[in-house]
Scaffold this active site. Sequence first.
Site, PDB file in Angstrom:
ATOM      1  N   THR A  90      -5.289   3.276 -10.728  1.00 22.11           N
ATOM      2  CA  THR A  90      -4.914   3.086 -12.053  1.00 22.11           C
ATOM      3  C   THR A  90      -5.151   1.348 -12.562  1.00 22.11           C
ATOM      4  OG1 THR A  90      -3.213   3.870 -14.201  1.00 22.11           O
ATOM      5  CG2 THR A  90      -2.107   2.906 -11.742  1.00 22.11           C
TER       6      THR A  90
ATOM      7  N   HIS B 197       6.990   6.188   1.303  1.00 22.96           N
ATOM      8  CA  HIS B 197       8.042   5.883   1.859  1.00 22.96           C
ATOM      9  C   HIS B 197       7.563   6.430   3.106  1.00 22.96           C
ATOM     10  CE1 HIS B 197       9.759   2.015   3.622  1.00 22.96           C
ATOM     11  NE2 HIS B 197      10.238   2.301   3.271  1.00 22.96           N
TER      12      HIS B 197
END
Length: 483
Positions: free
Chosen positions: A402, A454
């Site tokens: 992005t 994560h």
Amino acid sequence: MTTMTESATRFREFKMPDVGEGLTEAEILKWYVQPGDTVTDGQVVCEVETAKAAVELPIPYDGVVHELRFDEGTTVDVGQVIISVDTDPSAGDAAPEQPSAAAPAPAAEAAQPEARQPVLVGYGVSTASTKRRPRKPAGDTAQAAPAAPAQAAAAALQTELNGHGGRPALAGTPASTGRPLAKPPVRKLAKDLGIDLAAVVPTGADGVVTREDVHAAAAAAAQQAAPVAEPVAVAPVSQPSVAAAPDSRETRIPVKGVRKATAQAMVGSAFTAPHVTEFITVDVTRTMKLVQELKQAPERYDMVGLRVNPLLLVAKALLVAIKRNPDVNAAWDEANQEIVVKHYVNLGIAAATPRGLLVPNIKDAHAKTLPQLAESLGELVSTAREGKTSPAAMQGGTVTITNVGVFGVDTGTPILNPGESAILAVGAIKLQPWVHKGKVKPRQVTTLALSFDHRLVDGELGSKVLADIAAVLEDPKRLITWA
């Protein structure tokens, strides 16, 4: 005389198909045909917007358009009839089969809606029924004036059409209910503007409330309210909004289509995948020099006619980093409790479009040369800006970029695209004082931010990936040595 079987065969109804995967509704953006127009099998008749993209729908019949069931701007459920076609117009005047006026069916015997079934574009319509139970007339029926059977049936049909189908009211038929007459889009507009239709003076034919009537009522209500502050300025958004009445203190924007899907996906991602974001500031002066060289001498690099910008080299740097750290390109399989490492990269590029944020992806970006990657990026951006991105182009992404720098933003904490392992935010490239070869000099500097899941990517792996991206952008010669 046209029989029931002939009418059903002659007048073919095309239903809103499921143009994605499990979509339940779509908004009609534009009709390309009108009643009386001749159409052929495969001809595009309208453009609709789903939660994923704008799609053009072809009609699967030859004939003449008999009726458009919904106005532009109307959100229609999958399986509802949106257009009917007279496949034998040479047979003379006839109308599609309607309930018999001489023997109207009791309300208790009316067919209940059956389950909708998806319809593939260009492959006909589903066999599922879309009949609805007629509404009961409002008010005390004992005090209503007696009516002939034909008049009663026509009045009941008018109530049904005004209440649900969005079709024009029957001309000259008295209303059989105290409910204000208005098409579904007008009712929705009134709801969005907080206007009670019962208090609106209708100006349309046969007492139908129009959009102009609703706006006039909203303007009158705004003038009556004493202002206590300046009108609130609402920031412009990509999603089409409901027009605000003059002097309005608020603008309400329907959450639908791409914006609705994006909101749901981001909420799901934020509260499903544990996000970690890391940042690094890097001197990209050499990369900017390479961009200029590619622009000035494109023939040396087979880049003639291709779009060259910093995003191209950022994308290539990310692909190199993934090649060096393949475990970052993975997905979490909740059902099987497995981590699925992808041996291909479908590189998503977040694109701001007139219909909201889209994330189409370049399939097998890892296997593309720099010119091929530039060509794919150019096609992706131009298609997205035209609003023609297909649902397939937004499926199967593995990682995303992005570019918030185009808005002058230094960095951010991007949210993962659902199902992906990482997303890289690229900040604005600015001239800043930087220690270079022991001296403070003005250098082109940017900040990168990498968010990752994560569960899949621990701190060591995420740090290695981000450091590799920065290293390539600091010295683009690594595109050759590391690739």
